[in-house]
Design a protein around this motif. Structure first.
Motif, PDB file in Angstrom:
ATOM      1  N   THR A 204       0.845  -1.194   0.000  1.00  0.00           N
ATOM      2  CA  THR A 204       0.000   0.000   0.000  1.00  0.00           C
ATOM      3  C   THR A 204       0.879   1.242   0.000  1.00  0.00           C
ATOM      4  O   THR A 204       1.908   1.298   0.668  1.00  0.00           O
TER       5      THR A 204
ATOM      6  N   ARG B  89      -7.539   1.197  -2.713  1.00  0.00           N
ATOM      7  CA  ARG B  89      -7.377  -0.244  -2.499  1.00  0.00           C
ATOM      8  C   ARG B  89      -8.596  -0.823  -1.764  1.00  0.00           C
ATOM      9  O   ARG B  89      -9.084  -1.898  -2.107  1.00  0.00           O
ATOM     10  N   LYS B  90      -9.086  -0.100  -0.771  1.00  0.00           N
ATOM     11  CA  LYS B  90     -10.278  -0.553  -0.037  1.00  0.00           C
ATOM     12  C   LYS B  90     -11.489  -0.611  -0.970  1.00  0.00           C
ATOM     13  O   LYS B  90     -12.280  -1.569  -0.936  1.00  0.00           O
ATOM     14  N   ALA B  91     -11.628   0.419  -1.812  1.00  0.00           N
ATOM     15  CA  ALA B  91     -12.757   0.457  -2.735  1.00  0.00           C
ATOM     16  C   ALA B  91     -12.723  -0.721  -3.707  1.00  0.00           C
ATOM     17  O   ALA B  91     -13.766  -1.306  -4.025  1.00  0.00           O
TER      18      ALA B  91
ATOM     19  N   TYR C 207      -2.765   1.874  -5.492  1.00  0.00           N
ATOM     20  CA  TYR C 207      -2.514   1.251  -4.185  1.00  0.00           C
ATOM     21  C   TYR C 207      -2.607   2.234  -3.026  1.00  0.00           C
ATOM     22  O   TYR C 207      -2.119   1.951  -1.942  1.00  0.00           O
TER      23      TYR C 207
ATOM     24  N   PRO D 285      -4.539   3.797   0.041  1.00  0.00           N
ATOM     25  CA  PRO D 285      -5.436   3.058   0.959  1.00  0.00           C
ATOM     26  C   PRO D 285      -6.913   3.134   0.589  1.00  0.00           C
ATOM     27  O   PRO D 285      -7.611   2.119   0.592  1.00  0.00           O
ATOM     28  N   ASN D 286      -7.410   4.327   0.255  1.00  0.00           N
ATOM     29  CA  ASN D 286      -8.840   4.467  -0.060  1.00  0.00           C
ATOM     30  C   ASN D 286      -9.216   3.764  -1.357  1.00  0.00           C
ATOM     31  O   ASN D 286     -10.287   3.165  -1.467  1.00  0.00           O
TER      32      ASN D 286
ATOM     33  N   GLU E 267     -10.754  -3.750  -3.406  1.00  0.00           N
ATOM     34  CA  GLU E 267     -10.636  -5.091  -2.829  1.00  0.00           C
ATOM     35  C   GLU E 267     -11.768  -5.438  -1.860  1.00  0.00           C
ATOM     36  O   GLU E 267     -11.961  -6.618  -1.544  1.00  0.00           O
ATOM     37  N   GLU E 268     -12.518  -4.445  -1.411  1.00  0.00           N
ATOM     38  CA  GLU E 268     -13.628  -4.722  -0.499  1.00  0.00           C
ATOM     39  C   GLU E 268     -14.965  -4.287  -1.104  1.00  0.00           C
ATOM     40  O   GLU E 268     -15.822  -5.119  -1.404  1.00  0.00           O
ATOM     41  N   ASP E 269     -15.121  -2.984  -1.310  1.00  0.00           N
ATOM     42  CA  ASP E 269     -16.419  -2.455  -1.731  1.00  0.00           C
ATOM     43  C   ASP E 269     -16.851  -2.978  -3.093  1.00  0.00           C
ATOM     44  O   ASP E 269     -18.008  -3.373  -3.282  1.00  0.00           O
TER      45      ASP E 269
ATOM     46  N   TYR F  37     -16.308   2.828  -8.888  1.00  0.00           N
ATOM     47  CA  TYR F  37     -14.894   2.585  -8.570  1.00  0.00           C
ATOM     48  C   TYR F  37     -13.989   3.352  -9.524  1.00  0.00           C
ATOM     49  O   TYR F  37     -12.980   3.945  -9.100  1.00  0.00           O
TER      50      TYR F  37
END
Length: 585
Positions: A55, A216-218, A211, A213-214, A220-222, A233
């Motif tokens: 990240t 990557r979260k969007a 990569y 953080p925001n 790999e998760e959202d 996205y």
């Protein structure tokens, strides 16, 4: 409702689709199919996600900004050319004054000995720039794709940066007019390295933004959990790209401003001493060394895919570019943008070179005057870059409309010079014209560079950043092959610098019109398909299977161990029971 995984080879011989209904329990089967295919691609290192990508950290991001803060162009792009042109002019003479006497050039024509004849000073400077751009073209093709694989790009940027540093210091040795041939060599090498650092530096920001953080979260998760759509996205990642691109461009202009302010500590006390210019160049280069070194310390390893079988770093660039050109039909928006931007950058870069030549003559090569003009440009650039970004963020404006606003002034700058053909009241005949130019350039051309590279990132296939930014470098930093040669021929035959502006105005205007019709959303979707197809073709090639067999094997779960060779790093080959369908790519 159907979910389709499309597969096509590089020559469109293969066209296979695995269709699976997504109603009820079949939705789980679709997700599993995609996940199995992703793992299969990673087995061969065909994707950057095959490696654990870190990240982006705050320290890394700031070291990225600081590198561009130092790599601001004052040295190789301004002072070095002024030093080279000053030596040229000192060794030249006015062709209308008889008898010829070296060093008698004023605001009129000025020629130097060139081969068995003579050539105008402006023409020689443009030839030097043309050589730079030609060499950069070859470099970007040969090395652009290679930098996408493994850690080659990381070391390439370091080597190019050191070369530029060394030859900037070498320019300090140019103190007499007779040294202009050596100055020309030093200037060309330093400028080539400088232009290359900008390209391979810019190729890094799409990965940094991917990569964050925001983002990557969007992703790999959202996105995976269905909380956001692909379009949502894309908007998140696009805004992060605009953010990093705009802030890094602002830092370049902050560095430009600070460098010029620091140089006043040398230029003011040493007015009238020619060596003060050399010392100012030394300070400029040292500023970059101090700020630029941190990127190479804090940059985290983000290796690209493994080198494909049968390729190496010396040949992969030519192979990939040839492949990309053969597959233009798969990435039409990308190549329309590249061609249009080639013309726009060619016109704008040559316009900048021509204005710089005229400016140096008007201010009599005064580094102090050049510094004052540069300060006005830098101050406006910092304000406009942050201003454009905050306006874009507040109103949620997409990249292309912001880019087109800046393009209007890209066309206006050569238009203003063209007016100088019919009147000497405007059109770069007076010092005040260069204040106008530098202020306008700062207000609108600093955001232009930020949005130009963000537009490129929007239509660049993931994992091919260095290759396409290498092509972008050809269209941007190395684009000025047509412009300098046409303009220097015009100037050399007419001895009138202003006759170059009509040609430059025409190509800038034509390019801006074409860019307006680039469909970014369609281009982004084309890039996604291109990446998936190329990964699958590579897996099939290195496993000895057809693309049909790869997809079918993943879908049916009939993957078996094969004995028809091994991939790089002795990875055991995975195969499927042959069905006789498809072709090996």
């Amino acid at each position: 409702m159907k979910d389709s995984i499309g597969v096509s080879s590089q020559n469109d011989v293969i066209s296979t689709q695995v269709d699976i209904g997504t109603d009820g329990a079949d939705e789980t089967k679709v997700k599993q199919l995609k996940e199995d295919l992703r793992k299969y691609e990673q087995l061969f290192g065909a994707d950057e996600d095959a490696f654990d990508q870190p990240t982006t950290t705050r320290k890394e991001l700031w070291s990225y900004y600081l590198y561009y803060n130092g790599d601001n162009g004052v040295g190789p792009g301004s002072y070095s050319q002024a030093l080279f042109q000053s030596a040229l002019t000192g060794d030249g003479w006015d062709p209308v004054i008889s008898p010829p006497e070296k060093g008698n050039c004023t605001s009129g024509g000025c020629v130097v000995a060139w081969g068995s004849g003579t050539r105008s000073v402006a023409s020689v400077v443009l030839i030097a720039n043309g050589i730079c751009f030609a060499v950069m073209t070859v470099m970007f093709v040969a090395l652009g794709s290679a930098a996408d694989y493994g850690n080659f790009g990381r070391w390439l940027l370091l080597v190019l940066t050191v070369i530029c540093w060394v030859f900037q210091y070498c320019m300090m040795a140019i103190r007499h007019p007779s040294q202009w041939p050596a100055g020309m060599v030093f200037y060309i090498i330093a400028y080539i390295a400088y232009g290359a650092t900008l390209v391979f530096y810019a190729a890094l920001f799409p990965r940094l933004s991917r990569y964050m953080p925001n983002v990557r979260k969007a992703r790999e998760e959202d996105l995976k959990e269905g909380k956001i759509s692909q379009e949502e996205y894309d908007r998140i990642e696009s805004m992060e790209r605009n953010h990093i691109s705009s802030v890094s461009t602002a830092h370049s202009n902050i560095g430009y401003l600070l460098t010029l302010v620091i140089n006043l500590s040398v230029l003011l006390p040493m007015q009238g001493n020619a060596f003060g210019n050399n010392l100012a160049l030394c300070l400029t280069n040292s500023y970059w060394v101090v700020l630029g070194i941190w990127w190479f310390i804090f940059q985290q390893p983000r290796p690209g895919p493994k080198m494909p079988k049968g390729s190496n770093y010396a040949t992969i660039g030519w192979k990939q570019v040839a492949l990309a050109l053969r597959e233009i039909r798969h990435l039409p928006q990308t190549f329309i943008y590249l061609v249009a931007f080639f013309l726009l950058a060619d016109g704008l870069n040559t316009t900048g070179s021509l204005i710089s030549i005229i400016q140096n003559q008007i201010v009599s090569f005064s580094f102090l005057e050049i510094t004052y003009l540069g300060l006005s440009q830098a101050a406006c650039s910092i304000t406009s870059t942050f201003g454009f970004w905050y306006i874009q963020k507040y109103f949620g404006i997409r990249t292309k409309p912001m880019f087109m606003i800046t393009n209007f002034f890209s066309v206006f700058i050569p238009f203003y010079g063209m007016l100088g053909l019919w009147t000497d009241k405007v059109g770069y005949h007076h010092v005040r014209d260069f204040w106008i130019y530098n202020i306008l350039f700062g207000l609108f051309q600093a955001p232009y560079y930020a949005y130009a590279q963000t537009m490129m990132s929007e239509v660049t296939p993931r994992g091919y950043e260095n290759m396409f930014f290498g092509l972008f470098g050809i269209t941007n930093r190395a684009s000025s092959i047509i412009g300098p040669n046409v303009v220097q021929a015009i100037i050399n035959s007419t001895n009138n610098n202003w006759l170059g502006f009509p040609f430059l105005f025409a190509i800038c205007a034509a390019a801006s019109i074409v860019i307006w019709f680039v469909d970014v959303e369609k281009g982004r979707e084309n890039c996604r398909k291109y990446v998936e197809e190329r990964k699958l073709v590579r897996v099939a090639k290195e496993s000895g299977l057809t693309t049909d067999e790869v997809v079918e094997g993943v879908a049916t779960g009939e993957l078996i161990n094969g004995g028809n060779g091994s991939s790089s790093d002795s990875i055991e080959v995975v195969g499927v029971h042959a069905t006789g369908k498809g072709h090996t790519d």
